[in-house]
Design a protein around this motif. Structure first.
Motif, PDB file in Angstrom:
ATOM      1  N   ASP A 120       0.839  -1.191   0.000  1.00 29.22           N
ATOM      2  CA  ASP A 120       0.000   0.000   0.000  1.00 29.22           C
ATOM      3  C   ASP A 120       0.872   1.237   0.000  1.00 29.22           C
ATOM      4  N   ILE A 121       0.621   2.165   0.887  1.00 30.49           N
ATOM      5  CA  ILE A 121       1.378   3.425   0.951  1.00 30.49           C
ATOM      6  C   ILE A 121       2.612   3.218   1.824  1.00 30.49           C
ATOM      7  N   SER A 122       3.763   3.436   1.258  1.00 35.04           N
ATOM      8  CA  SER A 122       5.005   3.235   2.002  1.00 35.04           C
ATOM      9  C   SER A 122       5.394   4.495   2.765  1.00 35.04           C
ATOM     10  N   GLY A 188       4.541  13.822   4.225  1.00 36.93           N
ATOM     11  CA  GLY A 188       5.198  12.750   3.499  1.00 36.93           C
ATOM     12  C   GLY A 188       6.680  12.948   3.320  1.00 36.93           C
ATOM     13  N   TYR A 346       2.539  10.057   6.228  1.00 37.16           N
ATOM     14  CA  TYR A 346       2.376   9.337   4.959  1.00 37.16           C
ATOM     15  C   TYR A 346       1.796  10.207   3.840  1.00 37.16           C
ATOM     16  N   VAL A 348      -1.339  11.560   3.465  1.00 35.23           N
ATOM     17  CA  VAL A 348      -2.632  11.032   3.053  1.00 35.23           C
ATOM     18  C   VAL A 348      -3.737  11.976   3.509  1.00 35.23           C
ATOM     19  N   ASN A 370       4.864   0.240   6.180  1.00 34.73           N
ATOM     20  CA  ASN A 370       3.747   0.654   5.335  1.00 34.73           C
ATOM     21  C   ASN A 370       2.563   1.034   6.201  1.00 34.73           C
ATOM     22  N   ILE A 387      -8.507   2.187   1.731  1.00 33.39           N
ATOM     23  CA  ILE A 387      -7.434   2.969   1.121  1.00 33.39           C
ATOM     24  C   ILE A 387      -7.694   3.075  -0.369  1.00 33.39           C
ATOM     25  N   ARG A 390      -4.299   7.970  -2.183  1.00 29.94           N
ATOM     26  CA  ARG A 390      -3.744   8.534  -0.952  1.00 29.94           C
ATOM     27  C   ARG A 390      -4.856   9.014  -0.017  1.00 29.94           C
TER      28      ARG A 390
END
Length: 405
Positions: A120-122, A188, A346, A348, A370, A387, A390
């Protein structure tokens, strides 16, 4: 219910485990039993023996799972256990081992053990900070090469090989007219390390901004912060150092000291934590002096008695400095508090649907994971997340946790 060991069996099992001689079933019993020691009958002779054995077991659990050795067990932190869900998460960027706990009827029990990885989002792997110069030009620091970037008057701006930014006053040169630069560290982005022209050092967290003079030609040294920053101020008895937080109508005055300021506008409180030296914190008509280990807390966002300042003694500095040290430390944090931190780290967008959970969470999580591995903590307590790109949607909480798939 948590496992119970008789005294004789407990010591025998622990000895076998620590010597690597335990069978599979005995190993599982010790590891499940480990984190409920605080709720057990008096198995050990005294508290020091119990703490020593707990730490050995903790490290053995990590070794058995090929995890990094430098992990601090919760028994060594002053984190309050609360009547909700809590977690220890020790893992690398590609995976994590979860021990999820929940109190029921005054007892804490393991409700899930999961080895789980989900793409997913790292986490950010570099700083994306930008310097806006006094003349409006922008320098993207991650694209700047190593060495001197530019010169402003008598001050040279350097980027070191590790990404640190340094302002250096040329020897023998006068400070010259004041020019003000702005360092912007966006969501981020990893924290950025900045050395000012007077030798003071600042770490700026993600979603934070620092305005500062290129040099300090006047009788005092002043900077402006929004967001969060950690400061180690160079001593200069003749020129005090001020950190102004315009969004909170607040100011911190120092001579030479180490302190952290958390002044995010979407948090309920502004917090100033002193690690070394002394500072004076002022807000509107009130002020206070802080000693090392104390934290000043001021309400924000238009709350009643907004200029009031509370001082907390014996603060957990490791919890305050977790962001700089590569960790999330949650201490009785609700879902919204946690999501605000994840939003900044992150990069988001978070939105909420339906009635939200009133559970609180306590634990330590590495910032290199993650985002799904962090969310999995709360998912097991019945909180749903979606998710999309983002954007993260926090759904209505269930009465019971979903099963992991």
């Amino acid at each position: 219910m948590p496992l119970k060991f008789r005294y004789k069996n407990a010591l025998s099992s622990i000895r076998n485990y620590l010597k690597g001689r335990s069978e599979e079933e005995e190993t599982a019993r010790v590891e499940k039993w480990y984190d409920s020691v605080e709720e057990r009958e008096n198995v050990f002779g005294d508290a020091s023996e119990k703490d020593a054995i707990k730490e050995k077991i903790f490290r053995q659990i990590l070794d058995n799972r090929d995890q990094p050795a430098k992990v601090i067990p919760l028994s060594r932190r002053r984190i309050v256990r609360i009547a909700a869900a809590s977690v220890i998460l020790a893992g690398s960027a590609v995976g994590g081992y979860l021990l999820l706990h929940q109190r029921e009827n005054g007892k804490e029990q393991v409700i899930a053990e999961v080895n789980q990885t989900r793409a997913d989002i790292s986490a950010p792997d570099s700083s994306k900070a930008v310097v806006v110069l006094a003349d409006g030009r922008r320098i993207e620091l991650d694209k700047a090469g190593e060495g001197m970037i530019l010169q402003q008057g008598s001050v040279q701006l350097f980027r070191k090989g590790n990404g640190d930014i340094v302002y250096a006053q040329k020897t023998g040169a006068a400070a010259g007219a004041e020019q003000v630069n702005t360092l912007i560290n966006p969501k981020g982005s990893k924290p950025i390390h900045l050395t000012l022209a007077d030798g003071s050092v600042v770490w700026i967290n993600s979603n934070s901004t620092l305005k500062y003079p290129v040099s300090f030609p006047g009788a005092d040294r002043k900077v402006e912060l929004s967001g969060e920053g950690y400061f180690e101020i160079a001593k200069d008895q003749s020129r005090p150092f001020y950190v102004n937080c315009p969004g909170n109508d607040a100011q911190v005055r120092v001579l030479g000291t180490h302190f952290n300021i958390n002044a995010y506008s979407n948090e309920k409180n502004m917090k100033v934590t002193l690690l070394e030296g002394a500072v004076k914190f002022s807000r509107q008509s009130r002020s206070c002096l802080l000693a090392p280990g104390q934290q000043a807390i001021a309400q924000q966002n238009g709350k009643q008695d907004q200029d009031a300042i509370a001082v907390v003694d014996d603060i957990d500095v490791e919890e305050v400095m977790a962001w700089k040290n590569g960790q999330f430390i949650f201490n009785g944090s609700d879902v919204q508090q946690i999501m605000r931190e994840l939003e900044r780290w992150y990069n988001v967008e978070v939105q909420y649907e339906g009635k939200q959970s009133d559970k609180h969470f306590t634990g330590i999580v590495g910032r290199n994971l993650n985002i799904s591995e962090v969310l999995k903590i709360m998912e097991r307590a019945g909180i749903r997340f979606t998710i999309e790109g983002r954007k993260i949607t926090v759904g209505q909480a269930n009465s019971q946790g979903d099963k992991l798939k």
